[in-house]
Write a protein that holds these residues in place. Structure first.
Motif, short mmCIF file in Angstrom:
data_model
loop_
_atom_site.label_atom_id
_atom_site.label_comp_id
_atom_site.label_asym_id
_atom_site.label_seq_id
_atom_site.Cartn_x
_atom_site.Cartn_y
_atom_site.Cartn_z
N SER A 74 0.85 -1.19 0.00
CA SER A 74 0.00 0.00 0.00
C SER A 74 0.88 1.24 0.00
O SER A 74 2.04 1.20 0.42
N ASP A 75 0.30 2.33 -0.48
CA ASP A 75 1.02 3.60 -0.46
C ASP A 75 1.08 4.11 0.97
O ASP A 75 0.11 4.03 1.73
N ARG A 76 2.21 4.63 1.33
CA ARG A 76 2.39 5.21 2.66
C ARG A 76 3.16 6.51 2.47
O ARG A 76 4.07 6.57 1.66
N PRO A 77 2.81 7.51 3.26
CA PRO A 77 3.57 8.76 3.16
C PRO A 77 5.00 8.56 3.64
O PRO A 77 5.26 7.75 4.54
N ALA A 78 5.90 9.27 3.03
CA ALA A 78 7.30 9.19 3.45
C ALA A 78 7.48 9.86 4.79
O ALA A 78 6.83 10.87 5.09
#
Length: 83
Positions: A74-78
């Motif tokens: 899944s996309d996760r914020p850096a």
């Protein structure tokens, strides 16, 4: 002329094989080839493209890095690194 046609045919076949193996590796996480065998295909493609620059296309597997991520990520914020 026959040599150029043979090179074009081999380049197209190599691109198809490499795309197939990219999908198996990056998307399905189920590779069919060893890294060495994959590298052999890619090196042959690059060799043919250098020898036949008119046959190079922007969508060639030799012109890109990596592939699509496997399902389940899944996309996760850096995050900022800890100081």
């Amino acid at each position: 002329m026959a040599r150029a046609a043979a090179a074009k045919h081999e380049i197209e076949a190599l691109r198809d094989k490499i795309r197939h193996h990219d999908y198996r590796y990056y998307v399905l996480d189920d590779p069919e080839l060893s890294d060495a065998a994959y590298d052999k295909l890619m090196n042959r493609l690059k060799e043919l493209e250098v020898a036949n620059p008119k046959l190079i296309t922007p969508d060639s597997p030799s012109a890109r890095v990596g592939g699509n991520a496997a399902r389940g990520f899944s996309d996760r914020p850096a995050r900022a690194p800890d100081a």
